[in-house]
Design a protein around this motif. Structure first.
Motif, short mmCIF file in Angstrom:
data_model
loop_
_atom_site.label_atom_id
_atom_site.label_comp_id
_atom_site.label_asym_id
_atom_site.label_seq_id
_atom_site.Cartn_x
_atom_site.Cartn_y
_atom_site.Cartn_z
N ALA A 184 9.04 0.54 0.01
CA ALA A 184 9.94 -0.36 0.57
C ALA A 184 9.44 -1.71 0.55
O ALA A 184 10.16 -2.74 0.11
N LEU A 185 8.17 -1.90 0.72
CA LEU A 185 7.32 -3.29 0.85
C LEU A 185 7.06 -3.71 -0.57
O LEU A 185 7.13 -5.00 -0.91
N GLY A 186 7.13 -2.92 -1.70
CA GLY A 186 6.91 -3.21 -2.91
C GLY A 186 5.43 -3.00 -3.32
O GLY A 186 4.99 -3.37 -4.55
N SER A 187 4.86 -2.47 -2.55
CA SER A 187 3.41 -2.23 -2.69
C SER A 187 3.30 -1.06 -3.34
O SER A 187 2.82 -0.14 -2.77
N TYR A 188 3.46 -1.01 -4.63
CA TYR A 188 3.70 0.35 -5.26
C TYR A 188 2.25 1.21 -5.30
O TYR A 188 2.17 2.48 -5.13
N GLU A 189 1.31 0.37 -5.60
CA GLU A 189 -0.07 0.91 -5.93
C GLU A 189 -0.88 1.75 -4.77
O GLU A 189 -1.19 2.77 -4.72
N ASN A 190 -0.55 0.93 -3.61
CA ASN A 190 -0.97 1.48 -2.28
C ASN A 190 -0.16 2.70 -1.98
O ASN A 190 -0.71 3.80 -1.49
#
Length: 427
Positions: A184-190
């Motif tokens: 949801a944050l857009g922090s896909y790699e994490n």
């Protein structure tokens, strides 16, 4: 005047717990309406709560009063909760756990995630504590999905709660929630990297699928396919080769046919799995099936093409021209092409069937296809084209029999009810 009468009327309630809660709810509404009488209502609520003989009920009443204070935007709410936290230590573990769970739930409802964690950690029962912490993380994730402010702070609080979850499957479920928060944050790699920390196979599978589908919906899956393939390899190493099929299906359902095929080829029963997944895609989401078929090698495509065409011929509503096109391009198998021609016939695309049939070199298959086309042309009343189709059959004997059948059927259609068996001359 009416407010005073309402406050006075609360005194007739015999149950002190309900009386205290009622005063608090009235105080909450008065505070929101900026009526100064809210102070009286809350004072009465607190006094009534403290008069309750049963300590568990008393603490529950105080928590309810504190919740109403919090909803009214009054800071004294937290002081009440801290008082309950300290004073309830005299209680044995089971009833105090219930009090602390209630406190955590109220704080969570007020959006006070940090405080909710504090009260959850006071719960002595390990299973209950893990359940509460998991619910805190879930609620926090939903909040992240609805807002973009203070997202980093919410992520930190979810990670804090996760640190205290010490049992499965709660930890794996919590990791899935944290992954959703990162997405949801857009922090896909994490989010992708956290999948490997999940220790329960079922939830690892859920996480992998959720991430793949989420990235597909955002149209960015291609940018992260290398990372997902690395995670897939890590999960297979962790959970065993039998997990390969499930991850391959996840790739295939998300439209990544090449990645799915590469995983399947590792398996000893790869032929069986190719067919199984192709038929699964046909039933569940045949829009992604063409990408899967296009990723197959010639022998794989022939095997899958036969199985898929057989299923489509049994249930034509499952078919689609993109699937047919993908199968035709992926294999040179004339047996598969004959099945494609059959699909053309049953969908009324006789021109297409003729084109496919004319390309077949196998006399048996060519004869079957042309006979099928010819019979349908007869049904449509197109006798001349039916004969043309029959003459395309390379076997002269079969062609002759076919033309003979067509002419007889044409006569029967032309003279319905008038062609009777000859019973000999009448003299």
């Amino acid at each position: 005047m009416i407010v005073k009468e309402i406050l006075a009327s609360v005194e007739v309630i015999p149950d002190p717990y309900i009386k205290s809660v009622t005063y608090a709810k009235i105080g909450e509404r008065l505070a929101k309406a900026r009526d100064g009488s809210y102070k009286t209502a809350f004072l009465k609520a607190l006094e009534t709560a403290k008069e309750i003989d049963d300590p568990v009920k008393m603490f529950r009443a105080l928590l309810s009063v504190g919740y109403s204070l919090g909803r009214a935007g009054l800071k004294s709410s937290k002081r009440i909760y801290l008082g309950v936290l300290e004073d309830s230590r005299v209680l044995p573990a089971p009833p105090r756990d219930v009090i602390m769970r209630t406190a955590a739930a109220y704080m969570l409802a007020l959006g006070e995630v940090g405080e909710a964690i504090t009260y959850a950690l006071e719960v002595n029962d390990r299973t209950l504590r893990n359940e509460i912490l998991l619910e805190i993380i879930r609620t926090n994730t939903r909040m992240i999905g609805r807002e973009q402010l203070k997202v980093a702070s919410r992520i930190r609080k979810s990670k804090l709660a996760l640190e205290y979850i010490d049992d499965e499957p709660y930890r794996s479920k919590a990791l899935l929630e944290l992954i959703k928060a990162y997405l949801a944050l857009g922090s896909y790699e994490n989010g992708i990297s956290l999948i490997l920390e999940i220790e329960v196979k079922e939830w690892a599978r859920h996480a992998f699928k959720d991430v793949a589908f989420y990235l597909k919906d955002r149209e960015v899956l291609g940018h992260y396919i290398d990372s997902l393939e690395a995670v897939a390899n890590g999960l297979i190493e962790k959970f065993g080769e039998e997990f390969t099929e499930e991850l391959a299906l996840a790739f295939a359902l998300s439209g990544e046919g090449v990645s799915a095929a590469e995983l399947i080829r590792r398996l000893e029963n790869s032929d069986e799995v190719f067919v199984k997944i192709a038929l699964d895609l046909l039933e569940r989401d045949h829009n992604v099936l063409p990408a899967f078929i296009s990723a197959l090698e010639e022998d794989e495509a022939e095997l899958v093409g036969k199985a898929v065409m057989n299923r489509i011929l049994e249930r034509p509503e499952l078919g689609g021209w993109e699937i047919i096109k993908a199968i035709g391009k992926s294999t040179s198998s004339e047996e598969v092409w004959a099945k494609i021609a059959r699909y053309y016939v049953i969908t009324g695309e006789l021109e297409g069937a003729m084109k496919v049939g004319s390309l077949l070199r196998d006399e048996r298959l060519r004869s079957i296809v042309m006979a099928d086309i010819a019979h349908h042309l007869v049904k449509n009343g197109d006798i001349e084209r039916a004969i043309d189709a029959a003459l395309e059959v390379r076997d002269p004997k079969f062609s002759s029999i076919l033309v003979s059948e067509i002419l007889i059927k044409a006569l029967e259609q032309e003279l319905p009810g008038r062609v009777k068996q000859w019973n000999g001359s009448k003299h």
